[in-house]
Design a protein around this motif. Structure first.
Motif, PDB file in Angstrom:
ATOM      1  N   LYS A 226       9.172  30.999  29.071  1.00  0.00           N
ATOM      2  CA  LYS A 226       9.233  30.239  30.320  1.00  0.00           C
ATOM      3  C   LYS A 226      10.689  29.871  30.614  1.00  0.00           C
ATOM      4  CE  LYS A 226       4.644  28.448  29.347  1.00  0.00           C
ATOM      5  NZ  LYS A 226       3.821  27.278  28.996  1.00  0.00           N
ATOM      6  N   HIS A 301      14.463  28.304  40.518  1.00  0.00           N
ATOM      7  CA  HIS A 301      13.014  28.367  40.697  1.00  0.00           C
ATOM      8  C   HIS A 301      12.633  29.514  41.623  1.00  0.00           C
ATOM      9  CE1 HIS A 301       9.045  27.176  42.333  1.00  0.00           C
ATOM     10  NE2 HIS A 301       8.850  26.665  41.135  1.00  0.00           N
ATOM     11  N   GLY A 305      11.418  31.444  38.704  1.00  0.00           N
ATOM     12  CA  GLY A 305      10.398  30.507  38.261  1.00  0.00           C
ATOM     13  C   GLY A 305      11.022  29.550  37.256  1.00  0.00           C
ATOM     14  N   MET A 458       4.870  33.819  37.678  1.00  0.00           N
ATOM     15  CA  MET A 458       4.488  32.662  38.473  1.00  0.00           C
ATOM     16  C   MET A 458       3.102  32.896  39.058  1.00  0.00           C
ATOM     17  SD  MET A 458       6.952  30.578  38.222  1.00  0.00           S
ATOM     18  CE  MET A 458       6.604  29.427  39.543  1.00  0.00           C
TER      19      MET A 458
END
Length: 469
Positions: A226, A301, A305, A458
């Protein structure tokens, strides 16, 4: 020239197209609904047309009939005469077949986009000439303005979808609901890890281990695949990465600093640095205000992500504008970081200094330096303290002094500054113990990181609800 070509001649606002759409919908609303999905009140330039459209939407959402009579009854007494006259005028226009509406909706949408850019240009001109011009703040405002273009003019407020989400959450296995875990068993158990939309605070006096805690959290998240964005205003990126390399390679900070590395250690570092290059880890040491932090979060983002944001540390951030006190400024920063967690649905780990009074007594939330609103904004507050009469590299006590969704907690952690990790629970021990893919690249029994993960995916966004804005 066709009627569509004539209507396209005024690019900023087309009142005749608005009149045709409103009139056609008022005359045969049910047949029009399927052809105006995505149309919103802001797509009409005239205030009267906006008000009539909103009245139509309100009646439709309440499952009421929509026609000239029900609309006239729905208008407020103060606006009834004006809006009714406008609606009757629209109904007398050259009405069209409902199936032809998409062409007219496209005209209105295009005019809306043009108005948005014209308004943006005006705002930029005003902001650029202002005395309190702030480039970073203006950049973020532009980003948010552009993001809002084309979106609906209000959020869906009915509780149906949140109720469905809640049911899915509470009935799914707990393992599926856990956030990013630290590897400290009891801590992970009571907090369920770092969850999206929450703000976590770790407070400590200097040189007690708050950056080490942040590093371990960031590495654990990145090793899980992540993306992580780490803000640090205290050291160069290379210095922060040196700490991370010590954590995952087993080559001590002292050996790296003194330049006394053996050939084997050099070989290991080359391999580990190559492996770290594949991690979805981003470091920013230039952002110094909430607006700049938000701007960078938005950028990362959108591109990759985000799984976690780490801010190291609170007292190095400066809020925009002037403030009556440092406490007020810190409160504004805390509020802004909590907003970032909510808006981007990521956990934010905020590192903070404690007051000197926390040195020899059990720390509490009031000891957060210039605490501002941190106590109210944070979902979980943790504090690290050096055990009494311990050496600088001695054990640390971890206190959970606030936990909105669970119980409080304390534990003693073995701190190992040489390798920038907390040895009890390891914070990476569970990852390195299972590593098989990368372990072959390293020599000796030193701990190694988990396998390099694939690209973080995502979840897709929800589709628009017809005729709901």
């Amino acid at each position: 020239m066709s009627i569509i070509e004539q209507l396209n001649q005024n690019p900023i606002a087309n009142h005749e197209a608005e009149r045709i759409v409103i009139g056609t919908m008022a005359a045969q609303f049910e047949a029009c609904v399927q052809y105006v999905i995505g149309l919103t009140a802001r797509d009409f330039d005239l205030k009267e047309h906006q008000a009539i459209f909103k009245a139509m939407r309100e009646l439709h959402n309440r499952k009421k009939a929509v026609d000239l009579v029900t609309l006239d009854d729905a208008f407020s007494q103060a606006d009834k005469e004006r809006l009714t006259e406008c609606m009757i005028d629209a109904s007398s226009a050259a009405l069209i077949a409902p199936a032809s509406l998409p062409s007219y909706v496209e005209i209105l949408k295009r005019a809306t986009a043009r108005r948005d850019f014209v308004n943006l240009g005006k705002k930029l001109q005003e902001a650029g000439a202002a005395e309190d011009f702030d480039a970073a703040q203006l950049t973020e405002r532009i980003r948010m303005y552009l993001k809002g273009m084309g979106q609906t003019d209000g959020e869906e407020t009915h509780i149906r979808q949140p109720l469905i989400n809640l049911l899915d959450r509470v009935t799914s296995p707990r393992a599926n609901r856990r956030g990013i875990e630290m590897g400290i068993e009891n801590l992970d158990e009571i907090t369920d890890g770092f969850k999206p939309s929450r703000m976590y605070v770790i407070g400590a006096r200097p040189k007690v281990g708050k950056t080490v805690f942040g590093i371990n959290a960031a590495l654990k998240c990145a090793l899980d695949g992540k993306p992580v964005l780490y803000f640090n205003r205290e050291m160069e990126k290379e210095d922060l990465l040196q700490r991370m390399a010590a954590n995952v390679s087993g080559v001590s900070m002292g050996d790296m600093e003194r330049g006394t590395l053996s050939e084997e250690q050099v070989s290991d570092l080359v391999d580990i640095i190559g492996a770290m290059d594949a991690l979805p880890l981003h470091i920013c040491n230039r952002a110094k205000s909430p607006a700049e932090i938000r701007s960078k979060v938005s950028e990362i983002h959108e591109k990759y992500g985000l799984g976690m944001v780490v801010v190291d540390y609170l007292q190095r951030i400066r809020a925009d504008g002037k403030h009556r006190s440092k406490d007020e400024e810190i409160g504004e920063i805390s509020f802004a970081l909590k907003d970032i967690a909510m808006d981007y649905k990521v956990p934010v780990l905020l590192l903070s200094q404690l007051n000197r009074s926390a040195t020899n007594v059990r720390p509490n939330m009031s000891m957060l330096r210039e605490s501002g609103n941190i106590e109210q904004d944070a979902d979980v507050i943790m504090m690290l303290q050096l055990e009494k009469r311990s050496r600088p590299d001695g054990p640390r006590k971890l206190y959970v002094t606030k936990n909105k969704e669970g119980e409080l907690f304390q534990a003693i952690l073995t701190f190992d500054g040489r390798y920038q990790r907390f040895a009890k629970g390891g914070l990476l021990d569970s990852v390195v113990a299972e590593n098989k893919e990368l372990k072959q690249k390293f020599k000796g029994p030193r701990p190694t990181p988990g396998p390099i993960p694939g690209q973080f995916e995502m979840l897709p966004t929800e589709t628009d609800v017809p005729f709901k804005d």
